[in-house]
Every structure is written in C-alpha cells, then in structure tokens.
Design a protein around this motif. Structure first.
Motif, PDB file in Angstrom:
ATOM      1  N   PHE A  56     -10.021  -0.624   6.339  1.00 30.10           N
ATOM      2  CA  PHE A  56     -10.758  -1.832   5.955  1.00 30.10           C
ATOM      3  C   PHE A  56      -9.823  -3.004   5.630  1.00 30.10           C
ATOM      4  CE2 PHE A  56     -14.526   0.977   5.122  1.00 30.10           C
ATOM      5  CZ  PHE A  56     -15.414   0.318   5.956  1.00 30.10           C
ATOM      6  N   SER A  57      -8.533  -2.772   5.685  1.00 31.23           N
ATOM      7  CA  SER A  57      -7.586  -3.893   5.607  1.00 31.23           C
ATOM      8  C   SER A  57      -7.456  -4.610   6.939  1.00 31.23           C
ATOM      9  CB  SER A  57      -6.192  -3.386   5.200  1.00 31.23           C
ATOM     10  OG  SER A  57      -6.245  -2.706   3.977  1.00 31.23           O
ATOM     11  N   ILE A  58      -7.862  -3.931   7.999  1.00 36.16           N
ATOM     12  CA  ILE A  58      -7.755  -4.535   9.326  1.00 36.16           C
ATOM     13  C   ILE A  58      -8.868  -5.565   9.482  1.00 36.16           C
ATOM     14  CG2 ILE A  58      -7.789  -4.083  11.822  1.00 36.16           C
ATOM     15  CD1 ILE A  58      -7.080  -1.133  11.148  1.00 36.16           C
ATOM     16  N   PRO A  59      -8.528  -6.805   9.799  1.00 36.06           N
ATOM     17  CA  PRO A  59      -9.575  -7.805   9.964  1.00 36.06           C
ATOM     18  C   PRO A  59     -10.609  -7.347  11.005  1.00 36.06           C
ATOM     19  CG  PRO A  59      -7.414  -8.860   9.988  1.00 36.06           C
ATOM     20  CD  PRO A  59      -7.178  -7.375   9.997  1.00 36.06           C
ATOM     21  N   LEU A  72       1.398  -4.061  10.708  1.00 34.99           N
ATOM     22  CA  LEU A  72       0.810  -2.736  10.499  1.00 34.99           C
ATOM     23  C   LEU A  72       1.164  -1.815  11.664  1.00 34.99           C
ATOM     24  CD1 LEU A  72      -0.879  -2.108   7.995  1.00 34.99           C
ATOM     25  CD2 LEU A  72      -2.920  -2.253   9.401  1.00 34.99           C
ATOM     26  N   SER A  93      -9.626   5.068   4.829  1.00 40.18           N
ATOM     27  CA  SER A  93     -10.573   3.946   4.846  1.00 40.18           C
ATOM     28  C   SER A  93      -9.998   2.735   4.113  1.00 40.18           C
ATOM     29  CB  SER A  93     -11.907   4.358   4.220  1.00 40.18           C
ATOM     30  OG  SER A  93     -11.759   4.611   2.827  1.00 40.18           O
ATOM     31  N   HIS A  94      -9.228   2.984   3.058  1.00 45.33           N
ATOM     32  CA  HIS A  94      -8.584   1.871   2.356  1.00 45.33           C
ATOM     33  C   HIS A  94      -7.757   1.046   3.342  1.00 45.33           C
ATOM     34  CE1 HIS A  94      -6.724   0.526  -1.681  1.00 45.33           C
ATOM     35  NE2 HIS A  94      -6.343  -0.327  -0.757  1.00 45.33           N
ATOM     36  N   LEU A  95      -6.999   1.738   4.169  1.00 47.45           N
ATOM     37  CA  LEU A  95      -6.157   1.044   5.143  1.00 47.45           C
ATOM     38  C   LEU A  95      -6.977   0.453   6.279  1.00 47.45           C
ATOM     39  CD1 LEU A  95      -3.203   3.510   5.134  1.00 47.45           C
ATOM     40  CD2 LEU A  95      -2.948   1.029   4.990  1.00 47.45           C
ATOM     41  N   VAL A 117     -16.584   2.567   8.721  1.00 51.09           N
ATOM     42  CA  VAL A 117     -15.668   3.693   8.936  1.00 51.09           C
ATOM     43  C   VAL A 117     -16.462   4.972   8.701  1.00 51.09           C
ATOM     44  CG1 VAL A 117     -13.671   4.921   7.994  1.00 51.09           C
ATOM     45  CG2 VAL A 117     -13.568   2.427   8.261  1.00 51.09           C
ATOM     46  N   PHE A 139       0.849  -1.190   0.000  1.00 51.58           N
ATOM     47  CA  PHE A 139       0.000   0.000   0.000  1.00 51.58           C
ATOM     48  C   PHE A 139       0.878   1.231   0.000  1.00 51.58           C
ATOM     49  CE2 PHE A 139      -2.130   3.579   1.928  1.00 51.58           C
ATOM     50  CZ  PHE A 139      -3.350   3.573   1.267  1.00 51.58           C
ATOM     51  N   GLU A 161     -10.019  10.726   3.442  1.00 54.04           N
ATOM     52  CA  GLU A 161     -10.966   9.664   3.803  1.00 54.04           C
ATOM     53  C   GLU A 161     -10.724   8.407   2.968  1.00 54.04           C
ATOM     54  OE1 GLU A 161     -12.530  12.819   2.835  1.00 54.04           O
ATOM     55  OE2 GLU A 161     -14.183  13.179   4.265  1.00 54.04           O
ATOM     56  N   SER A 162     -10.409   8.586   1.692  1.00 56.28           N
ATOM     57  CA  SER A 162     -10.199   7.429   0.819  1.00 56.28           C
ATOM     58  C   SER A 162      -8.970   6.633   1.253  1.00 56.28           C
ATOM     59  CB  SER A 162     -10.016   7.895  -0.635  1.00 56.28           C
ATOM     60  OG  SER A 162     -11.262   8.308  -1.172  1.00 56.28           O
ATOM     61  N   LEU A 163      -7.874   7.334   1.487  1.00 55.39           N
ATOM     62  CA  LEU A 163      -6.655   6.617   1.882  1.00 55.39           C
ATOM     63  C   LEU A 163      -6.823   5.981   3.252  1.00 55.39           C
ATOM     64  CD1 LEU A 163      -3.796   8.978   0.642  1.00 55.39           C
ATOM     65  CD2 LEU A 163      -4.844   7.035  -0.511  1.00 55.39           C
ATOM     66  N   VAL A 183       4.203   0.400   1.959  1.00 55.73           N
ATOM     67  CA  VAL A 183       4.194  -0.617   3.006  1.00 55.73           C
ATOM     68  C   VAL A 183       3.865  -1.968   2.367  1.00 55.73           C
ATOM     69  CG1 VAL A 183       3.099  -1.345   5.150  1.00 55.73           C
ATOM     70  CG2 VAL A 183       3.399   1.098   4.682  1.00 55.73           C
ATOM     71  N   VAL A 235     -12.895  -5.069  10.785  1.00 56.96           N
ATOM     72  CA  VAL A 235     -13.461  -3.725  10.606  1.00 56.96           C
ATOM     73  C   VAL A 235     -14.571  -3.788   9.564  1.00 56.96           C
ATOM     74  CG1 VAL A 235     -12.996  -1.398   9.731  1.00 56.96           C
ATOM     75  CG2 VAL A 235     -11.413  -2.487  11.347  1.00 56.96           C
TER      76      VAL A 235
END
Lengths: 327, 327, 327, 327
Positions: free
Chosen positions: C210-213, C132, C206-208, C218, C4, C202-204, C10, C215
């Motif tokens: 929602f990568s968290i199991p 992360l 939320s992208h990250l 947002v 990402f 918000e886009s960046l 990362v 979640v």
C-alpha cells in the motif's frame, strides 16, 4: 543500526574512501528555510586544519540533493551528501594483517567476514561525523529557541585552556596523541522534555553521543562527581515557579525529564589511537606480536574537532522530544 | 517511551502505588526453561533490607502470567507482573505544592498536566527497576555463555570497601544520603557484537543505563580517565588471534564493536534525593522558598541496590546484538 | 515515514524533479556480490516504453554510491541513487489552484502548508518506485532461494491477456486510463516466516504494497473470494510432512505464518488518475468547479509497470523475516 | 512482533488458556477520562453469544491495572488485562499429531519447535482480539472527533442482510462455516493524515487489519473494483475547498493521505477453519492423510464478531497519525 530517531529520523551512509557519504533526515517539518550556506559554520568547526588536527583537505561541501524546494524544506526527506575527495590509497592489506591497536580494523574485519571497506577506516571512519554535524544543523533549527553550545573543557587532563596548545604540541613531538573532555550546554530548554521509562533525555543523548567515534564517557550535571557527594550537597532546591534551581547538579534533567534549567553534558574523548610512535601488536599471519609504525596524517587531538559533533548529537536528541510544530 | 529494543523488546508499565507493575518481553526464543524461582536471586539482590536501604517490605514475588507453558518459554511474549503491596498513602497533595528538590515531583506534574500518579513517585519510582531486573534474568539466559557481574566500586567517594558501611551510617546519622559508583563486567563476549553507526554497544548500553533512576554518568573502559591519557598509554595492543589485548582501556569495545575482551562499564549513581534533613525549596502556592522536611522511609545509599539493575541493563543491551539462536 | 523495516531497513528519498532520488538499505549482509548490472533487468521491467506507458525517458541508471567494495556488499549501508533527467517544468502553479482529481496535489499542498515540491508530483511521484525496485533487487538476493514472480492478472476487468492491448488502446483513444490486477507468487518459502501478533507476513507485505502509488486493494490466497466460501471449501488439507496442502486457498500463509506452500498475493491497481479527457474539479481561487484538461505524458495503464514493484515489496517484506545468514 | 505503533504503541500478550491476556498502551495522553465501563459496549460487540458464534462464556471483564489515577489516564503506560476463565482442556497432543487444516497448529509447532502453547490456539487464538478491541476503545477517545463504525457487508457471498441468518444456519446444519466482508467508515477525518512513503493510511491500516486472525483481504474505496474501471469513472472530482469530492472511489485517501472525505475500508474474513464435518488431513505420526473431526465449540461465522475489531484497528492506525494534543 544506521538510523536513529523517531520524530526526526537520521540515516547515515558512506565510507571514508567510497564515492560519497550522506545523511537522510526524515521528519523535518515543511517550510524551514535552508540552504547549503547554513551548514558552513558548523562544518567548518569540525574541519581539520588547526594545529593538532590532520592536514587532509576533506571535501566538506554539502549537497542538498532532496527535500528542498525554493529555499525551504518540503516535508519530504532531506538528503545531504558529501563527495569523498583527497583520499590516498594506503596499504590497507597490511592493516588487515597487522591491525592497529584500539582501531576498528580488527573488529570490522571479523564482524563483516573480511568484506568491510578497510580504506581509511571505511564506515567506521570519523569522517562519518560530517553527516552528524549536517544533521545537527537542521536539528538546531528545529529545536529553536533552544540553543546548544559545546566547548573543550580539558585536554590531556588539564582544564587550563592556556596550556592546551603546549600539551598537544608536546604529544605531537613524541609522535603521540592526547584526549580531552567536551562540555555541552543547552539553554532555553522548557520543562518536560524526555519520556519515561526508556527515553529519558540522558538515554537519547548518550545513545547518540556514544555513536561518535572516540567517545568513552558521558555524564550529566555533576555526573561522576555526584557519586562522591551527599544528597544535601547534590540536591538542587527549586527557587522559581518556572523550575529554576539554586544549583544545577542535575544538569537540567530530573527523572529523565528536563526541569527548566540548562542541560549540561560532559563527554570524554579518548586520545586518537593513530600515533606515529611504534607500538607492538599482533601480526595475524605470523601469530607474533610485532612492531607497528602507523604512517600518514593523524589528529594529535581529535577532541578539538568534537565539540560541534557533540552539539549535533544533543540537538538531534532534543529534536526527538519537542512537540510538533503548529504551522 | 516505555519499550526498548529490537530483537528483545522490553515494555514496562506500572506505578509505585497502582495495582501492579509489570514487564512484557517480546523476542524471547521458544524453549528456554524458566520458572518464578529463576528470578529470586536477582530480585533479592535488588530488595531493600540491608543497612542503608529502605525498610519497606515490597512484594517482589514475580508472576509469570503469559508466555510460558510446561516450564518453558513459548516464543509468545513473556509477561511478568508484581503486585504492589505495603504501600502507605502519604500526603501527596503537599508534595505537589512543595516539590522535593531533585525529585521528579515537579517535572512530572508539569509534563502530565497534573494527571500523573504522584503516589510514591508514580511511574518515576525506583520500584520500576524491579521489572528491569526481571527482564535481565531472562536476558542473561539469552546471552549465555556471556556472563555479566556488577559490583560496587565506590561509595561516597571512597573505593575502600571496608569503609562503605561507616560512610553510609555517618550519612544516615546526619539524615543525609550518599552516592556511589557501580562497575559491571561482561565476560565471554565474542568479537563482533554492536552495530555501526548508531547501535554501538556503548550506545545501547548507555541508553538503558540512563533509564535507571539516579544514574548520572556512564563510562566504558578507561572512560573519563582516557581523556587525560596519551594514545600510547590508552591503546590496547592485540596479543592473540582471538583479539585479546595486553590492556583493556577500551573496556572491550572498539569502534562500538566488542573486541573479544571483557566489556567493562562504570556507572555513577547520585545520592538519593530523599533526605531527612530539612531543605529549602519553593512552595508553589506561596511562591516562596520554604523549609521542607521529607518524612518516610528512604534509602541512604540507593547505589547498594543498583548493581543487579546495571547487570540487567547490560544483559538486555547485549541480547539485542547476539545472533539468532539455531535450534 | 520514509523508512521501513527492522532487519532490512529501507529508507527512500527524493522528489520527481529534484536533483536525484535514492534509497539506503541497512542490514544487507556483508559479502553479497553486487554490481549496477544486477539492477538492470528489474529496472527495465519498470521502465516506461511499452504501449500504454509514458514516453518519458527517465534516467534509470543506478549509482551504487556507498556500501560496496570490490564487487561485494560491505555490511555498511548500501546507498543507491538515480539522477533525475528529462524533466519538463510544467505549469505547477496552475495545478495548485486547480488540483487534479484523485491526485496528491491537493492533499500534499494542505499537509505541507504549500511547501511541498509540486513538480511532477514531488515526493508522491510514481518515480519513487524506482528506489523500491532497486531495494527489491537486493532483497531478492537476500531471500534466495525464495523466488518471487509477479504477473498481470487482469486489465480493465478482463483476465484474458489477449485482450489487454486492445483494452488499453481503447482507453487511450478516449483519452482515458484503465486499472489492473497483479498477482505475485513466492516459491521456495520455508515454513515459519512471520511473527505474531502484528508482524504477520500479510501485515508486512500489505504495509509495503500500500506504499506503492495507485494500489487500492491487497488479498492473499482466495482473499475476498474466501468471504463467500464455506470452511469446507476454503480449508486446505495438509498432505505432506513439509506442510504441502491439497489446495492453497490460504495463499501459503496461516495464522500470519508461512506454511510451506507458495505465497500468493493479488494487488488491485487503480487506473492512473492522469487522463487527457477533461474533468470537472474545483478551482480554488474561484471556488467554482471548472473544467480541467491535464496535459503532458501519462500512463494509460500504470498497472503494466507495477509487477516488478510488487515483487520488490514482497521480497523486502520476506527479507524482514528470514533468519540471519550464517557465514 | 507484538508491538505496533509509534505515537500510540500497542503491545499485546497472552495465550488463550494461559493465566491472562493483556495489552499495554503507551503514548496515551495524560488526562483522558477512562473507566472499565468505557470498554463494555465494544467488548460486548465482540463477545460470543449470537447465533453463529461460540457458546464459550469468556471472561471479558477488563482490568485496568496501570496508567490510571482518579479516573484519568496518567500519561504512563496504560495496561489492561483479562483473566482467562472457562477454558476446557482439550486433547491438544492429538492436534499436534493431526493438525487442523488452515489452522495455525502446524505452523506454530514448527516455528516454535514444539514449545508453543497449543491449548485453544495459544497466542494465535482469536481471543487475542479482545486486547485489540480494548486498545481500540482508548484509540477512539484519542482520535475524537473522528468516529469509526464498521458493519457486516456480506455473509457467504450475499450482501442481503435479511439472508445472513439463514445462510449461517444452513452452514451450521452442515457442520460448516461461512465467511463475510466487513466495511468500516471513518468520518470527521481531517485532510492530511498519513505519511509518505511507507506510512500511508492504507499501509498502517492494512498492517493492523492483517493482524486480525481470518482476515485475508483489505481494500480502500472502490478497491479491487477500481482495477476494472477507467480513470474517468474512478476519479473523484473535488467540489469544495475542504476537499469534499463528488464521489469517493478513493475511500478518502489519495497518495496515502486523507483528503477530507470519509475513509472507507473493506475487509474479507475467511470462514472459520474449525468445522464439525470431517476433513482429510495429514496425521504426522503415520505420514498418512486421515479423517479428522474437530470437536468443541466453534463460530460458524466469525465475521459476525469482527466489525468492532476492525474499528479498533482503524482507530489505532489513525491514532498514529493525529497531531499531538495541546492541553
């Protein structure tokens, strides 16, 4: 930066004398049989040991630390590391003050404000190509039945392979080094790989090839020679419905797209800048040009080790372009 | 695909005989003075008209349709379009059945399953380089005070510029074409541009240069000649604290990073494959190799129009690497 | 995929029961002081041990294996690994046949054609959030003086923190689990971070996130509550030349761009799907819905461990948007 | 920035009162039947005209200017533009001095150093969603037979659709605006779309959804409600070999991967910040909070126009994840 690719994403890390170097491969399909043994042949081809290459016994054993389960890739990122052993701590402070000509010492110190790891070239070390070769082993599996094979085409200006050894030894005797040209051929390439406008096969391949330290030129098919030809000489008449051409001056790539013929790429490798004979170059603390003698182990002809790295670059480039596998 | 870059993102679109072609530039800083007039000099250099180039009067007038307000860039994407005029509808169905040697006709039809626009080469047309030149005009403003300048180095194998015209005319008289070599120099380049491992200056520049139709080779500094040299000949001793070197065999780039000397790039341009003299190539419907005579207007030496395109590619590559402006 | 970011890139790798997991951070500026100790506080916040979290003693010791030299980042990629210890080999074949509800068992096996590593959730394991958090520690240093702080806002529907422990214990007593809401605030955020059109803050973020199991939601500022408000209630009047507003319903972000007020983000964490009480779900081999009892250690309230992961995601998102440092 | 996606790359450009706005779609497969008529239904759904939306008659006619030939996509980038007509030049200088609360006026001027196009919100205008809807039309064709459909779930806090009109009219009578919630469902989604770790379906979808102006919250399945549930309530038992579950609290996505059930997404849309009633906000030239009355045409409930934009975002997200077509 240190990640390349889209479908197959290759991320490299590490420095020559740090704890380890490694590579993460993302986009490798699940179910590919893979073991550490699969890497040995290619890693061995890159290894030092031949006459004209350094005697450093690098620890080139690959550790597959993630992305594998019961002998197959899992679809998760594949991570492969190599421990850094057999490193000798040199007098790197001296290099910073008296940077070697045509080495990255000077630019690295400036770019990273003196915080770069200077030991053994740090992140600029040719050792990083080990990770590229490892990535290439996986990429070769992904692109099968396409096969890539690179050979040395010339050394020190001679394309007579019988002379290579004596050319290198003469350079060594003078405390000097020599360059060479590598030719890589990909066979079994289908029609249609490559993406207009910016992701031509040539664009992706050259992007990767120029990441290899010491590469200063890349050409496809007749390449620079084409610039001296007429169209009637350089054109490749199609002679078969599968796209086969009577000649292959295009190197298998037309309009940036593979045309069904073998891809042919040539790569110019400069003589390694590390030479034993003294050179004059700036000493920063005095502001004077002073004589420099580089100590330590060098490759008199780094080109000898580059063919397998070129293969890796071509395989990684092609792996970006092949269609998704259907399992 | 059709987008390149990270800091300056260039997206091209259009086909030779479609309604228009265009380019979107994202990442252009706000506040850059810009008008359509700024494009004219470079677009004119690319334009046909000289002896040896096609007589098609392309409509090369740039329309800045977005990203500009009161004579300055706004920070939003800059979009520039060019109408396609003066197109002649040719017998393209015939080309599909009897594809021209070393043209994209064959690969495009295969890759896109026959849905590609075949008129004038479609998206593979050299006309697309118009968008690259336009992007280059903006990139040149972004990288100032770095300046890029490209010239023709050789035509048809001769580097004597007094012979260029006669070499081209001889080829034209034979219904043939010739290739050439372009050399581009960037001056005023600071130390430190370029990113290890994959985004060396050479990698980004070559990626873009090989997007230009007809480019088949790229080299930096001594390039392929370096492969024939010894290290003691090819090394560039540093002679000044700003990185200046006594020679510039590295072409201003060491370890993939600019070293404070001019960047020097050479590009091989193949002879345009469109030639008037007949060639033998496969007719698909018969499965036989048959004689083909290509009609219409051709460039006998497309290399004449390429220097400004090479400049654009180098400027766009460098624009990826310059630090953010501080306004 | 598993990389990402653009400015700070990362890349994560590893599987729960493989040899190790790790993260590569590219784009970290050279010269940042960094040691393994810097990670301990945040890693400890994520660690299990509190009532309601699993008793697995994970080996959470970070190994900085590349990108560091003499206590500072080098500008080369930073690589950090964590050994996988204390893993218990479970009856994973059984899980494949009788996949746990709302777990990745079923989708992972289908997506990766059965080659995924099923042990402990494999690459889908929450253990990956360790990488992360480690990346977040570095990102926090990069974005200073911006500070991010996340807290638990509600557990099991209650926002009274005095009740959290009893709510969790009641769920545990029932062999069940509960979800929660995390709120993260970033302070010291300058005006102007965020890029139209697609890279809003918000886009960046939320992208990250929602990568968290676990979640599943947002929101920024008043978020879903805003949908029930009138403009006159939700608008934030500007009251100071630095952009300060009387209210902060925007959560510090207008038009996708930071407006000089604190960024406020809330994240919904579902109850962990691993529960002790029996559930009915399909057994693939029989095609019948059968009773399943999940054994082993579970988090009754995974939300307790998530605040520091949310902070990491926000810090990584902001690190994409800050200007280059000027050293 | 203004490009999103990998497999389907969407680049938008334009400003509300500039010459035109447009979108470039790269990665659209060749051979897709496409005409301007295909866009009309979706563009019409986004168009103003209903009670509660602005009376501006926007010129919403799509021009497909590249990437199409004989009624089919060519495989080259598809470019679609919309002329900007019916623009009224307002008193934008006044907005810069007296920026509207919760509008991008203030942040845009700061971010772009005053060079942004302020007319009608410039590049921040909701008019840009026209390009997203157009991209969505193409994406929907690419992802077929997956179908996406969005509806208004609540307005001003009421989920009783019979009340929507009166809620909006009451707000209009007060010179005010109201927000709403949109729910989008994708049906026919196969098991296995989504990529760990960073490219979960939720991550890609939310990234796009938060690009839509006025969106302040996104949730999947039970979303924020899940945070108040127990695992035994929120878990979805699998009941069929194709992955069908008895409930769908996961919103069709587990571990970031589609599980064979419909994807369910809800989006919070804030009340449009443009309201007629006076508000107090800073006048920059005086440094005082002063009364502001916004003139002109506004949407009292912008949420009414958002469902088709949400569909577009979801279709574009899914188009990143579907396998290559096999022609």
């Amino acid at each position: 930066m240190n990640t390349f690719g889209n479908k197959l994403r290759v991320t490299v890390f590490g420095e020559s004398h740090g704890e380890l170097i490694g590579v993460v491969l993302d986009g490798v399909p699940a179910g590919l049989p893979l073991s550490a043994d699969d890497f040995l042949a290619d890693l061995d081809r890159r290894r030092s040991g031949a006459r004209g290459t350094t005697s450093r016994h690098e620890s080139d054993a690959p550790h597959i630390v993630a992305g594998i389960y019961e002998g197959h890739t899992t679809g998760a990122p594949l991570a492969i590391t190599f421990d850094n052993g057999d490193t000798r701590s040199g007098d790197y402070a001296s290099l910073l003050d008296h940077p070697r000509p045509s080495h990255a010492d000077f630019v690295a110190a400036r770019k990273f404000h003196g915080f770069n790891d200077p030991r053994g070239g740090g992140h600029f070390s040719g050792r990083l190509t080990l990770t590229l070769v490892a990535a290439g082993v996986v990429a070769k599996k992904m692109i099968a039945p396409i096969a890539v094979a690179a050979v040395i085409k010339s050394i020190g200006g001679s394309s007579d392979s019988a002379e290579f050894q004596s050319i290198i030894e003469a350079a060594m005797a003078d405390g000097d080094s020599v360059g060479g040209v590598i030719e890589c051929t990909a066979t079994g390439v289908p029609v249609g790989l490559g993406e207009p406008f910016f992701d031509s096969v040539e664009s992706l391949a050259s992007h990767l090839l120029f990441s290899i330290p010491a590469v200063k030129g890349v050409e496809f098919g007749s390449g620079f020679a084409a610039a001296a030809l007429r169209g009637s000489q350089n054109n490749d008449p199609i002679i078969s419905p599968d796209g086969r051409t009577a000649t292959n001056n295009a190197g298998g790539i037309v309009g940036g797209i593979t045309n069904g013929n073998p891809s042919v790429i040539r790569v110019a490798v400069k003589p390694t800048p590390s030479i034993s004979r003294t050179q004059n170059t700036l000493r920063i603390s005095t502001g004077q040009v002073e004589s420099l003698a580089i100590k330590g182990r060098h490759d008199a002809c780094i080109a000898l080790r580059v063919p397998v790295v070129v293969e890796a670059a071509i395989a990684i480039a092609l792996a970006q372009l092949i269609p998704d596998p259907r399992l």
